[in-house]
Design an enzyme around this catalytic site. Structure first.
Site, PDB file in Angstrom:
ATOM      1  CG  HIS A  67      -0.318   0.004   2.573  1.00 65.97           C
ATOM      2  ND1 HIS A  67       0.258   0.954   3.017  1.00 65.97           N
ATOM      3  CD2 HIS A  67      -0.126  -1.103   3.421  1.00 65.97           C
ATOM      4  CE1 HIS A  67       0.655   0.911   4.425  1.00 65.97           C
ATOM      5  NE2 HIS A  67       0.773  -0.638   4.423  1.00 65.97           N
ATOM      6  CG  ASP A  94      -2.807   3.849   3.041  1.00 65.78           C
ATOM      7  OD1 ASP A  94      -2.212   2.881   2.167  1.00 65.78           O
ATOM      8  OD2 ASP A  94      -3.323   3.745   3.745  1.00 65.78           O
ATOM      9  CG  ASP A 125       3.148   0.073   7.788  1.00 70.39           C
ATOM     10  OD1 ASP A 125       2.794  -0.733   6.783  1.00 70.39           O
ATOM     11  OD2 ASP A 125       2.310   0.428   8.730  1.00 70.39           O
ATOM     12  CD  GLU A 165      -2.942  -1.697   5.320  1.00 69.56           C
ATOM     13  OE1 GLU A 165      -2.875  -2.969   5.979  1.00 69.56           O
ATOM     14  OE2 GLU A 165      -2.340  -0.602   5.900  1.00 69.56           O
ATOM     15  CD  GLU A 166      -1.193   1.991   7.651  1.00 63.70           C
ATOM     16  OE1 GLU A 166      -1.889   1.569   8.667  1.00 63.70           O
ATOM     17  OE2 GLU A 166      -0.002   1.870   7.533  1.00 63.70           O
ATOM     18  CD  GLU A 191       1.433  -4.229   5.514  1.00 63.56           C
ATOM     19  OE1 GLU A 191       2.332  -3.607   6.220  1.00 63.56           O
ATOM     20  OE2 GLU A 191       0.368  -3.846   5.082  1.00 63.56           O
ATOM     21  CG  HIS A 248       1.152   2.349  12.496  1.00 62.82           C
ATOM     22  ND1 HIS A 248      -0.102   1.837  12.750  1.00 62.82           N
ATOM     23  CD2 HIS A 248       1.373   2.040  11.368  1.00 62.82           C
ATOM     24  CE1 HIS A 248      -0.389   1.360  11.817  1.00 62.82           C
ATOM     25  NE2 HIS A 248       0.164   1.498  10.852  1.00 62.82           N
TER      26      HIS A 248
END
Length: 387
Positions: free
Chosen positions: A82, A84, A114, A146-147, A171, A358
């Site tokens: 992803h 985003d 990520d 995705e997030e 991932e 994150h």
């Protein structure tokens, strides 16, 4: 083939420098089209056929499907991720989150692990192949949102178009192949009462008192769920339910008319989202059977199914051979279940570490780049070059 595209650090710097935050807060939410067009431009220079497919009503949110070789040949391999990222903390970073910074043998920047780092590496590896080299297609698949709900993967599933037979989602797994992960749902439970003056409880119906009964019942459900279906091989070997948010009332001298509880429920393969959500709601509703309170529910997150790719799937065996590690299970969710539903056998395998995701000062260790590059070459050789 020496592709006319930048080298890996420049690729990663360009992607990190193209903000693509997804968030439920419209004031923070961004599209990913600019990042997708950046990646797609490089891949077109390498001979890929690139398509940007809109996701939802917004033109700036897209899935990029880039194909090298004959898409009609079937089978083939998708390197997926992803584009985003999550939002970032203004005061948590030692450098600009959108400027790739190299220090301590690490690349720092928002999305490095990520998971823009994997997509930049996939493009870097792809420069070594021509369409005429391939007997089966090589696909680089970059999704949106995705997030914030996995909307891109849902759109691909709903369209029913399978871009390849096998998929690797990059991932952050620390170079360990993952073939199973938990599913997740999130729910809000709202108890309603009747406001009144606190000097006499009979003046109202206390929603916090009602929520106490609901919370006790939900916690009993959580404990029972943990024993219902053991999940050996997972770091947490059972389903989990987190009571993550609770708030109600507005003043100590008013009987509160509303109280809300928000929960996160994660479950291993063998459970389905809808029955679990129905059971959670039934437990909460039953807790107020003798109460004057009302109850309401809201899906905070529709949910992501648990993923399980067969241990003997060809992509699993190949990933194990190339990494020297047995495919494992994780408690976090990915887009893998949606790709499996499309008929792509999927493994989660990437160079980053989940404990960097994150977080402020997110980084990708430079020592992970060459091993991941070797793995990708091995997978392409196995699924795109051999007859």
């Amino acid at each position: 083939m020496a592709g006319r595209i930048p080298d890996f650090p420049e690729l990663l710097a360009a992607l990190v420098g193209t903000p693509s935050i997804s968030c439920a807060d419209p004031a923070i939410d961004m599209g990913n089209r600019a990042a997708a067009e950046c990646l797609g431009g490089w891949l077109e220079d390498l001979g890929f056929d690139c398509r940007c497919l809109p996701v939802g009503p917004r033109d700036d949110k897209v899935n990029l499907i880039a194909t090298l070789g004959d898409a009609e040949a079937g089978d083939g391999l998708a390197l997926a991720g992803h584009l985003d990222t999550v939002p970032y903390d203004d005061n948590g970073w030692d450098s600009d989150p959108f400027t790739l910074t190299r220090r301590d043998s690490r690349y720092y920047g928002l999305g490095t692990t990520d998971m823009k780092g994997f997509l930049a590496l996939a493009a870097d590896v792809a420069r070594d192949y021509r369409a005429t080299d391939l007997t089966r297609p090589l696909v680089i698949l970059a999704s949106a949102d995705e997030e914030c709900g996995m909307d891109g993967a849902r759109a691909l599933r709903d369209a029913g178009h399978r871009p390849a037979r096998h998929a690797v989602i990059g991932e952050p797994t620390g170079l360990v192949p993952i073939r199973r992960h938990k599913g997740i749902l999130m729910e809000a439970i709202r108890v309603t009462g009747h406001a009144g003056h606190s000097s006499n409880p009979a003046f109202g119906v206390n929603a916090i008192d009602g929520m106490r009964q609901v919370l006790n019942a939900v916690c009993r459900f959580r404990d029972e769920l943990a024993t219902r279906a053991p999940a050996p091989g997972f770091p947490v070997d059972h389903a989990t339910l987190n009571t993550g948010v609770i708030h109600g009332g507005d003043s100590p001298n008013r009987i509160p008319a509303r109280c809300e509880l928000q929960v996160d429920l994660r479950f291993p393969p063998g459970f389905d989202i809808a029955p679990l959500r129905d059971e959670l709601r039934a437990v909460a509703h039953e807790a107020l059977a003798e109460s004057d309170c009302g109850i309401e529910f809201e899906e905070l997150f529709t949910g992501t199914p648990a993923m399980e790719t067969a241990a003997d799937a060809e992509i699993v065996r190949a990933a194990e051979q190339l990494t020297g590690r047995t495919a494992a299970a994780v408690d976090f969710g990915t887009e893998g279940s949606f790709y499996n539903a499309l008929g792509m056998d999927t493994v989660i395998l990437g160079p980053g570490d989940i404990d960097q995701a994150h977080q402020p000062n997110e980084f990708l260790g430079m020592d992970r780049i060459d091993p991941m590059r070797d793995i990708l070459h091995g997978l392409i050789g196995r699924f795109c070059l051999r007859p």
